[in-house]
Structure formats: C-alpha cells, structure tokens
Write a protein that holds these residues in place. Structure first.
Motif, mmCIF file in Angstrom:
data_model
loop_
_atom_site.group_PDB
_atom_site.id
_atom_site.type_symbol
_atom_site.label_atom_id
_atom_site.label_comp_id
_atom_site.label_asym_id
_atom_site.label_seq_id
_atom_site.Cartn_x
_atom_site.Cartn_y
_atom_site.Cartn_z
ATOM 1 N N ILE A 42 0.837 -1.203 0.000
ATOM 2 C CA ILE A 42 0.000 0.000 0.000
ATOM 3 C C ILE A 42 0.870 1.250 0.000
ATOM 4 O O ILE A 42 0.605 2.205 -0.743
ATOM 5 C CB ILE A 42 -0.975 -0.019 1.193
ATOM 6 C CG1 ILE A 42 -1.985 -1.155 1.009
ATOM 7 C CG2 ILE A 42 -1.682 1.325 1.348
ATOM 8 C CD1 ILE A 42 -2.814 -1.464 2.236
ATOM 9 N N ARG A 43 1.918 1.266 0.815
ATOM 10 C CA ARG A 43 2.827 2.420 0.841
ATOM 11 C C ARG A 43 3.456 2.653 -0.534
ATOM 12 O O ARG A 43 3.560 3.781 -1.005
ATOM 13 C CB ARG A 43 3.928 2.213 1.874
ATOM 14 C CG ARG A 43 3.496 2.447 3.291
ATOM 15 C CD ARG A 43 4.692 2.360 4.250
ATOM 16 N NE ARG A 43 4.211 2.178 5.584
ATOM 17 C CZ ARG A 43 4.224 1.018 6.271
ATOM 18 N NH1 ARG A 43 4.751 -0.063 5.717
ATOM 19 N NH2 ARG A 43 3.740 0.950 7.482
ATOM 20 N N ARG A 44 3.890 1.569 -1.171
ATOM 21 C CA ARG A 44 4.519 1.691 -2.495
ATOM 22 C C ARG A 44 3.524 2.204 -3.527
ATOM 23 O O ARG A 44 3.873 3.026 -4.381
ATOM 24 C CB ARG A 44 5.087 0.350 -2.946
ATOM 25 C CG ARG A 44 6.328 -0.062 -2.187
ATOM 26 C CD ARG A 44 6.780 -1.418 -2.671
ATOM 27 N NE ARG A 44 7.792 -1.973 -1.811
ATOM 28 C CZ ARG A 44 8.843 -2.631 -2.273
ATOM 29 N NH1 ARG A 44 9.009 -2.793 -3.569
ATOM 30 N NH2 ARG A 44 9.721 -3.123 -1.435
ATOM 31 N N ASP A 45 2.288 1.721 -3.465
ATOM 32 C CA ASP A 45 1.264 2.175 -4.400
ATOM 33 C C ASP A 45 0.960 3.652 -4.171
ATOM 34 O O ASP A 45 0.830 4.427 -5.128
ATOM 35 C CB ASP A 45 -0.002 1.340 -4.249
ATOM 36 C CG ASP A 45 -1.021 1.615 -5.342
ATOM 37 O OD1 ASP A 45 -0.625 1.737 -6.525
ATOM 38 O OD2 ASP A 45 -2.221 1.717 -5.017
ATOM 39 N N LYS A 46 0.869 4.051 -2.909
ATOM 40 C CA LYS A 46 0.623 5.457 -2.572
ATOM 41 C C LYS A 46 1.768 6.326 -3.109
ATOM 42 O O LYS A 46 1.544 7.363 -3.719
ATOM 43 C CB LYS A 46 0.497 5.614 -1.057
ATOM 44 C CG LYS A 46 0.228 7.024 -0.578
ATOM 45 C CD LYS A 46 0.073 7.023 0.949
ATOM 46 C CE LYS A 46 -0.201 8.392 1.498
ATOM 47 N NZ LYS A 46 0.936 9.280 1.497
ATOM 48 N N GLU A 47 2.988 5.892 -2.885
ATOM 49 C CA GLU A 47 4.160 6.640 -3.369
ATOM 50 C C GLU A 47 4.163 6.728 -4.893
ATOM 51 O O GLU A 47 4.453 7.781 -5.466
ATOM 52 C CB GLU A 47 5.438 5.961 -2.884
ATOM 53 C CG GLU A 47 6.701 6.681 -3.284
ATOM 54 C CD GLU A 47 7.943 5.993 -2.730
ATOM 55 O OE1 GLU A 47 8.762 5.540 -3.557
ATOM 56 O OE2 GLU A 47 8.061 5.908 -1.497
ATOM 57 N N ARG A 48 3.809 5.640 -5.568
ATOM 58 C CA ARG A 48 3.761 5.628 -7.031
ATOM 59 C C ARG A 48 2.738 6.631 -7.542
ATOM 60 O O ARG A 48 3.012 7.400 -8.469
ATOM 61 C CB ARG A 48 3.424 4.230 -7.547
ATOM 62 C CG ARG A 48 3.359 4.135 -9.072
ATOM 63 C CD ARG A 48 2.841 2.776 -9.551
ATOM 64 N NE ARG A 48 1.539 2.433 -9.023
ATOM 65 C CZ ARG A 48 0.373 2.904 -9.491
ATOM 66 N NH1 ARG A 48 0.355 3.742 -10.504
ATOM 67 N NH2 ARG A 48 -0.779 2.519 -8.956
ATOM 68 N N LYS A 49 1.565 6.653 -6.913
ATOM 69 C CA LYS A 49 0.524 7.591 -7.344
ATOM 70 C C LYS A 49 0.947 9.037 -7.096
ATOM 71 O O LYS A 49 0.691 9.925 -7.913
ATOM 72 C CB LYS A 49 -0.791 7.279 -6.647
ATOM 73 C CG LYS A 49 -1.414 6.007 -7.188
ATOM 74 C CD LYS A 49 -2.728 5.685 -6.547
ATOM 75 C CE LYS A 49 -3.227 4.384 -7.152
ATOM 76 N NZ LYS A 49 -4.600 4.118 -6.834
ATOM 77 N N GLU A 50 1.593 9.294 -5.965
ATOM 78 C CA GLU A 50 2.081 10.646 -5.676
ATOM 79 C C GLU A 50 3.161 11.051 -6.671
ATOM 80 O O GLU A 50 3.191 12.192 -7.148
ATOM 81 C CB GLU A 50 2.598 10.726 -4.242
ATOM 82 C CG GLU A 50 1.490 10.649 -3.212
ATOM 83 C CD GLU A 50 1.994 10.458 -1.783
ATOM 84 O OE1 GLU A 50 3.209 10.201 -1.588
ATOM 85 O OE2 GLU A 50 1.162 10.550 -0.861
ATOM 86 N N THR A 51 4.051 10.130 -7.019
ATOM 87 C CA THR A 51 5.104 10.402 -7.993
ATOM 88 C C THR A 51 4.503 10.674 -9.370
ATOM 89 O O THR A 51 4.917 11.606 -10.063
ATOM 90 C CB THR A 51 6.097 9.225 -8.065
ATOM 91 O OG1 THR A 51 6.695 9.058 -6.778
ATOM 92 C CG2 THR A 51 7.176 9.450 -9.111
ATOM 93 N N ASP A 52 3.506 9.876 -9.754
ATOM 94 C CA ASP A 52 2.837 10.100 -11.045
ATOM 95 C C ASP A 52 2.192 11.480 -11.089
ATOM 96 O O ASP A 52 2.312 12.196 -12.090
ATOM 97 C CB ASP A 52 1.765 9.031 -11.295
ATOM 98 C CG ASP A 52 2.340 7.661 -11.592
ATOM 99 O OD1 ASP A 52 3.569 7.541 -11.804
ATOM 100 O OD2 ASP A 52 1.555 6.690 -11.599
#
Length: 86
Positions: A42-52
């Motif tokens: 979940i943390r990685r997905d959240k970070e990916r979305k924020e980076t996108d």
C-alpha cells in the motif's frame, strides 16, 4: 492534532496469489507477516501515485513555462474557477 485510525481488513486469496504471498512472508520471505507485506504494498502504491501526480504537474509546468510570454493573457480568479469547473 491528527487522529490515527486503524482499520482491520480481511482479504481472501487463493491459488497463485496465495502462493505468491506465502513465498514472500515468513522464514524465507522478505516480510515477517502478511500484514507487513500488505502495508508495504500500500505504501509503495501510494508513493507511485504521488510520484505520477508530481510528474504530471512537472510536465504541465514545463509546457507552461516554454510557452512564449506574448501568448499569455490575464485571468481573474473567477476565470480560473470557471475554467476548472468546465
């Protein structure tokens, strides 16, 4: 002060997904337990979305700053609000 809330979830996995999770948890896996693994995902997905989102913003700003200044025109706050509602 912000409140910390905890949510308990039940997830059912079978077959290949269950096997994959099992391989990543425990003695031979990278995670001690399934909860730790899910939190990391979940943390990685959240970070990916924020980076996108950040990359999209950078692209928009790069495009905006590369536009010749002569093409700019003044806008009021009401103009911007109306444009964003459309």
């Amino acid at each position: 002060m912000s409140r910390v809330t905890t949510t308990t979830m039940t997830v059912r996995l079978s077959g290949a997904l269950s096997d994959f999770v099992t391989a990543n948890v425990g003695e031979h896996g990278a995670y001690e337990n399934v909860s730790e693994y899910v939190r990391d995902l979940i943390r990685r997905d959240k970070e990916r979305k924020e980076t996108d989102a950040f990359e999209r913003l950078k692209a928009e700003l790069t495009h905006a700053y590369s536009t010749p200044e002569a093409s700019y025109h003044p806008l009021t706050a009401a103009d911007v609000i109306a444009r964003n509602r459309a």
